[in-house]
Design a protein around this motif. Structure first.
Motif, short mmCIF file in Angstrom:
data_model
loop_
_atom_site.label_atom_id
_atom_site.label_comp_id
_atom_site.label_asym_id
_atom_site.label_seq_id
_atom_site.Cartn_x
_atom_site.Cartn_y
_atom_site.Cartn_z
N PHE A 93 12.91 15.40 -0.53
CA PHE A 93 11.91 16.12 0.55
C PHE A 93 10.93 16.89 0.01
O PHE A 93 9.99 17.82 0.66
N SER A 94 10.43 16.29 -1.40
CA SER A 94 9.12 17.03 -1.89
C SER A 94 8.16 15.73 -1.30
O SER A 94 7.00 16.33 -1.71
N ASN A 95 8.46 14.85 -0.71
CA ASN A 95 7.29 14.13 -0.24
C ASN A 95 6.73 15.08 0.84
O ASN A 95 7.35 15.30 1.73
N SER A 96 5.59 14.43 0.84
CA SER A 96 4.46 15.53 1.65
C SER A 96 4.74 15.17 3.41
O SER A 96 4.43 15.72 3.97
N ALA A 97 5.38 14.02 3.50
CA ALA A 97 5.55 13.54 4.73
C ALA A 97 6.53 14.69 5.41
O ALA A 97 6.23 15.04 6.82
N TYR A 98 7.46 15.36 5.08
CA TYR A 98 8.21 16.35 5.50
C TYR A 98 7.57 17.67 5.72
O TYR A 98 7.74 18.28 6.90
N ALA A 140 3.87 8.43 -0.27
CA ALA A 140 3.10 9.69 0.30
C ALA A 140 2.97 9.80 1.74
O ALA A 140 2.20 8.79 2.45
N ASP A 141 3.17 10.87 2.34
CA ASP A 141 2.98 10.99 3.83
C ASP A 141 3.68 10.04 4.71
O ASP A 141 3.70 10.09 5.87
N TYR A 142 4.71 9.17 4.01
CA TYR A 142 5.40 8.31 4.82
C TYR A 142 6.97 8.75 5.15
O TYR A 142 7.21 9.36 6.08
N ASN A 143 7.70 8.75 3.78
CA ASN A 143 8.80 9.44 3.76
C ASN A 143 9.42 9.25 2.42
O ASN A 143 8.95 8.79 1.51
N GLY A 144 10.61 9.98 1.99
CA GLY A 144 11.03 10.19 0.95
C GLY A 144 12.26 9.21 0.57
O GLY A 144 13.17 9.65 -0.46
N ARG A 145 12.25 8.16 1.04
CA ARG A 145 13.48 6.95 1.13
C ARG A 145 13.15 5.85 0.18
O ARG A 145 13.15 4.94 0.06
N TYR A 146 12.84 6.76 -1.14
CA TYR A 146 12.39 5.76 -2.27
C TYR A 146 13.29 4.63 -2.48
O TYR A 146 12.62 3.51 -2.64
N LEU A 147 14.41 4.78 -2.55
CA LEU A 147 15.48 3.66 -3.10
C LEU A 147 15.33 2.52 -1.88
O LEU A 147 15.09 1.24 -2.22
N SER A 148 15.68 2.89 -0.53
CA SER A 148 15.66 1.98 0.30
C SER A 148 14.20 1.47 0.58
O SER A 148 14.28 0.17 0.94
N ASN A 149 13.20 2.17 0.46
CA ASN A 149 11.85 1.42 0.72
C ASN A 149 11.62 0.26 -0.05
O ASN A 149 11.08 -0.58 0.28
N MET A 150 12.11 0.69 -1.74
CA MET A 150 11.71 -0.45 -2.39
C MET A 150 12.61 -1.64 -2.33
O MET A 150 12.34 -2.70 -2.64
N ILE A 151 13.72 -1.28 -1.99
CA ILE A 151 14.99 -2.51 -1.39
C ILE A 151 14.15 -3.47 -0.30
O ILE A 151 14.14 -4.58 -0.52
N GLU A 152 13.69 -2.63 0.64
CA GLU A 152 13.08 -3.40 1.83
C GLU A 152 11.92 -4.23 1.32
O GLU A 152 11.53 -5.23 1.77
N ASN A 158 0.88 -1.16 0.14
CA ASN A 158 -0.09 -0.03 -0.01
C ASN A 158 0.87 1.15 -0.14
O ASN A 158 0.72 2.19 -0.57
N ARG A 159 1.96 1.26 0.87
CA ARG A 159 2.89 2.47 0.67
C ARG A 159 3.39 2.70 -0.66
O ARG A 159 3.53 3.90 -1.14
N LEU A 160 3.81 1.46 -1.25
CA LEU A 160 4.57 1.67 -2.65
C LEU A 160 3.42 2.18 -3.50
O LEU A 160 3.70 3.08 -4.47
N GLU A 161 2.32 1.70 -3.75
CA GLU A 161 1.17 2.06 -4.54
C GLU A 161 0.86 3.75 -4.20
O GLU A 161 0.34 4.24 -5.24
N ASN A 162 0.89 3.96 -3.26
CA ASN A 162 0.63 5.62 -2.58
C ASN A 162 1.95 6.37 -2.93
O ASN A 162 2.03 7.69 -2.43
N ASN A 163 3.23 5.90 -3.48
CA ASN A 163 4.37 6.44 -3.95
C ASN A 163 4.80 6.90 -2.49
O ASN A 163 5.45 7.98 -2.37
#
Length: 503
Positions: free
Chosen positions: A216-221, A50-62, A43-48
């Protein structure tokens, strides 16, 4: 001879890779891994994110690592091995094996609290280890700026700076910010020293800026800045200047000084020894330096080491009551200031001095954001710890050259220490891996038998892992979902020895 050294190096790093592969194989999924491995991670991936964090690379690896165990083993073993390689290589010019051994030893001597939240936890690992490997790769690339001769670069390095700059920025925030500092500092330094800009530095800076903007364009920040973050554990200090300084001191005197200084006796014993050797071996033309600065720096460094190694254990916890943390934080701060002064005053080679100061800046700046944004925990100290190792190795190399040390006896000692540490880790994680497999087999058997209540064991050596057993109802739910346990089944965790008695 060159061919022999090459084969020895290949054998050495093959051994390190196999060691870390074995450790990864025996390390269970823990903590947030259970969440990432369920539908919530998708669900986090499908929502890009959003509102979680901007760690896009490490999130996808995880997300991938929690679904493909073999990929997790490879990611952890490759990056752990690469970390040893880059730490040793960025310092060592000749006799690199010595620096690789030192780098490996200090990774094995990592304090347990920091290890548990990085190497002992997949989600922590993918954030905090690859980011440092990529950052140090760039420092390796630009270390030639610290020289009398203008640096030279090959065309492939310009192209490599693009993915290197982008990927470094999309893993974890404090490394993203420090990478921007390094990129800007390199541009300024080369202009001041070598009177020109270099394309590779400019490309890396632009790539780093783009990567940081993406993160840092992620809405979480914005949510964190505005105090509207739905994750209650993340907050920011919005107080006055006095409030900010007070908050920074509270963080440093709370946990930070312990993770960076007091609980790191091994690396600080090494650094302290190198500083003492440096100071004692230098005779200044200034009487003020010889009879004022020298004694003060020596007393501060030696006093700190004696306190960490002996006095704090003799005095016990809270020997000054509520002021104990303040006293230890101040002692740690004076020690760090003394180390910095020793570099500025006693290191005569300005290029090596500048490299050492870069590492000292790294120790501070990689921890500084956590004085402003919480939470701060052991995992956040890994980057500063690695820069302490870089600093220690650089100062060792300077002393070695200054005093023309013979290093062959030291290499033999290091091989013995590394071997002992490897055997210890292998034994500990063999026990952990066996117990975890027991736990999973028992869980599957109980679920198949339609048991409504299941007692599972806490894992042995749990201090080497982060939340190896669920600490609360949320993690308990995620543990059940990750392991395909029906929601209505109650799972309780009990000590391993008690669980064995029940069998």
């Amino acid at each position: 001879m060159i061919g022999k050294h090459k084969y020895v190096s290949i054998a050495f790093f093959t051994g390190i890779f196999l060691f870390y592969f074995f450790i990864a194989f025996q390390t269970p999924y823990t903590g947030d891994d259970w969440t990432w491995g369920t539908q919530r991670g998708m669900n986090r991936l499908e929502n890009n994110f959003a509102d979680y964090n901007g760690r896009y690379l490490s999130n996808m690896i995880e997300i991938l690592a929690t679904r493909f165990a073999w990929l997790r083993y490879l990611v952890m073993s490759i990056f752990a091995t690469a970390l040893v390689y880059v730490i040793g290589s960025v310092t060592g010019q000749a006799n690199r094996m010595l620096y690789w051994l030192l780098a490996f030893l200090f990774m094995l001597l990592l304090p347990t609290d920091i290890y548990a939240q990085t190497f002992g936890w997949t989600a922590g690992f993918v954030n905090y280890v690859p980011s440092m490997v990529l950052l140090i790769l760039y420092i390796m690339m630009i270390k030639n700026i610290f020289s009398e001769q203008p640096p030279t670069y090959q065309k492939w390095q310009v192209y490599a700076a693009v993915p290197l700059g982008l990927s470094t920025q999309l893993i974890v925030e404090h490394v993203t910010l420090f990478s921007l500092f390094v990129a800007g500092m390199v541009m300024l330094y080369t202009f001041m020293v070598h009177k020109r800009f270099y394309l590779v530095h400019l490309v890396y800076l632009l790539s780093s800026v783009i990567g940081a903007v993406i993160m840092f364009s992620n809405s979480a920040y914005w949510n964190i800045l505005s105090g509207q973050d739905k994750h209650a554990y993340r907050e920011i200090n919005n107080g006055t200047d006095a409030g900010f300084l007070s908050k920074a001191y509270d963080v440093f005197s709370g946990d930070m000084y312990r993770y960076l200084f007091i609980d790191n006796p091994s690396i600080h014993l090494f650094i302290g020894a190198m500083v003492v050797i440096l100071i004692v071996g230098v005779v200044s033309k200034s009487g003020f330096v010889n009879f004022f600065w020298k004694p003060i720096v020596l007393l501060t460094v030696v006093g700190f080491l004696l306190y960490v190694l002996a006095f704090q254990h003799m005095l016990g916890n809270a020997y000054l009551g509520a002021l104990t943390n303040d006293a230890e934080a101040i002692i740690s701060a004076f020690y760090f200031i003394a180390i910095t002064l020793s570099v500025i005053v006693f290191v005569k080679d300005q290029h090596i001095r500048n490299r050492l100061l870069l590492y000292l800046f790294g120790i501070v700046l990689l921890s500084a954001p956590f004085a402003y944004v919480t939470p701060y925990g052991p995992r956040a100290a890994l980057a500063s710890y690695i820069f302490m190792v870089l600093f220690g190795l650089e100062l060792f190399a300077y002393n070695k050259t200054l005093h023309a040390w013979r290093t062959k006896p030291l290499r033999s000692v290091l091989i013995g220490l590394v071997t002992a540490a490897v055997v210890m880790y292998a034994n500990i994680f063999s026990v952990i891996g066996h117990a975890n497999q027991e736990r999973l087999d028992y869980l599957n058997g109980q679920v198949a038998a339609n048991k409504a209540q299941i007692y599972l064991p806490d894992l042995p050596f749990s201090s080497f892992m982060w939340f190896s057993s669920p600490p609360d109802e949320h993690f308990n739910t995620m543990f059940k979902r990750f392991n395909d346990v029906p929601e209505n089944v109650e799972i309780r965790f009990i000590p391993y020895t008690e669980w064995k008695r029940r069998q």
